[in-house]
Design a protein around this motif. Structure first.
Motif, short mmCIF file in Angstrom:
data_model
loop_
_atom_site.label_atom_id
_atom_site.label_comp_id
_atom_site.label_asym_id
_atom_site.label_seq_id
_atom_site.Cartn_x
_atom_site.Cartn_y
_atom_site.Cartn_z
N THR A 1 0.83 -1.20 0.00
CA THR A 1 0.00 0.00 0.00
C THR A 1 0.86 1.25 0.00
OG1 THR A 1 -1.71 -1.20 1.20
CG2 THR A 1 -1.85 1.21 1.23
N PHE A 2 1.90 1.25 0.82
CA PHE A 2 2.80 2.41 0.89
C PHE A 2 3.48 2.65 -0.45
CE2 PHE A 2 6.89 4.43 1.60
CZ PHE A 2 6.55 5.51 2.41
N PHE A 3 4.03 1.59 -1.05
CA PHE A 3 4.77 1.76 -2.31
C PHE A 3 3.83 2.19 -3.44
CE2 PHE A 3 7.72 0.87 -5.74
CZ PHE A 3 8.93 1.27 -5.17
N LYS A 4 2.61 1.64 -3.46
CA LYS A 4 1.65 2.06 -4.49
C LYS A 4 1.28 3.53 -4.32
CE LYS A 4 -1.90 -0.70 -4.92
NZ LYS A 4 -2.89 -1.79 -4.78
N SER B 1 2.79 -1.95 -11.34
CA SER B 1 2.05 -3.12 -11.81
C SER B 1 1.97 -4.18 -10.72
CB SER B 1 2.72 -3.71 -13.06
OG SER B 1 3.92 -4.37 -12.70
N THR B 2 0.95 -5.01 -10.81
CA THR B 2 0.78 -6.10 -9.86
C THR B 2 1.98 -7.05 -9.92
OG1 THR B 2 -1.61 -5.95 -10.11
CG2 THR B 2 -0.75 -7.99 -9.18
N GLU B 3 2.47 -7.31 -11.13
CA GLU B 3 3.62 -8.21 -11.30
C GLU B 3 4.86 -7.64 -10.60
OE1 GLU B 3 6.49 -9.99 -14.84
OE2 GLU B 3 4.59 -9.04 -15.38
N GLY C 1 9.49 4.36 -8.42
CA GLY C 1 9.06 4.51 -7.03
C GLY C 1 10.24 4.77 -6.11
N ALA C 2 11.35 4.07 -6.34
CA ALA C 2 12.55 4.27 -5.52
C ALA C 2 13.10 5.68 -5.72
CB ALA C 2 13.61 3.24 -5.88
#
Length: 191
Positions: free
Chosen positions: A6-9, A15-17, A123-124
């Motif tokens: 949740t945090f990273f999203k 993507s889910t993968e 994201g990073a």
């Protein structure tokens, strides 16, 4: 409690993968109050995600005087970032102030995903940008604001910490003595 996914999203669309590959690298770990996530002089190899708890980041001078640099409160990533990036020995110690639940991964394995998962790398990068902005803001506060204003910002930024951690940790973070903090608190409560 916000979990790792949740945090990273929340940082960027992923993507889910990619999220599955990313989360598969992490394993749960409990840090008891007083335990260290990383100490000075060690080369960092792991990155952590703080799910629950409080961790202080601090350094210790040659006279063994400690200076609190930052408080990590969940949810957030933790680790010796400069050491992870440069491969040089870590200088900032990270210690649990209460029992902490974290998720831990090998940083090299996380980086290895960037080639096949550019959304994770994005994201990073966003996370690194947030850390940079926080660090710059903190440096400006230390230089330009007086102790009372820094304390008021601390109260705003970390409203729950004052009742959970010793006052000397707060004083160290503010760059003042516990006696000075006591005076400031008394002055503010009398307003």
């Amino acid at each position: 409690m916000t979990d790792l996914i949740t945090f990273f999203k929340g940082l960027t669309p992923v993507s889910t993968e990619s999220l599955e590959k990313f989360s598969d690298l992490f394993r749960p770990k409990l840090l008891k109050k007083g335990d260290y996530f990383i100490t000075e002089g060690k080369v960092a190899t792991e990155i952590g995600f703080l799910e629950a708890g409080i961790i202080r980041a601090f350094y210790r001078n040659k006279e063994a005087v400690e200076y609190n640099k930052h408080f990590f409160i969940n949810p957030c990533f933790i680790g010796g970032y400069a050491s992870l990036i440069t491969g040089s020995p870590n200088q900032i110690i990270q210690q649990a102030l209460v029992d902490c639940n974290i998720q831990v991964a090998n940083f090299t394995e996380v980086q290895n995903l960037y080639e096949s998962c550019p959304d994770l790398e994005r994201g990073a990068r966003k996370l690194a940008e947030q850390f940079f902005v926080q660090k710059e803001q903190r440096e400006i506060e230390i230089v330009l604001l007086d102790a009372e204003k820094r304390y008021q910002l601390f109260q705003k930024d970390f409203p729950q910490l004052e009742q959970l951690i010793p006052q000397y940790h707060i004083a160290s973070y503010l760059g003042i003595t516990p006696t000075q903090l006591s005076r400031i608190r008394k002055k503010i409560s009398g307003k």
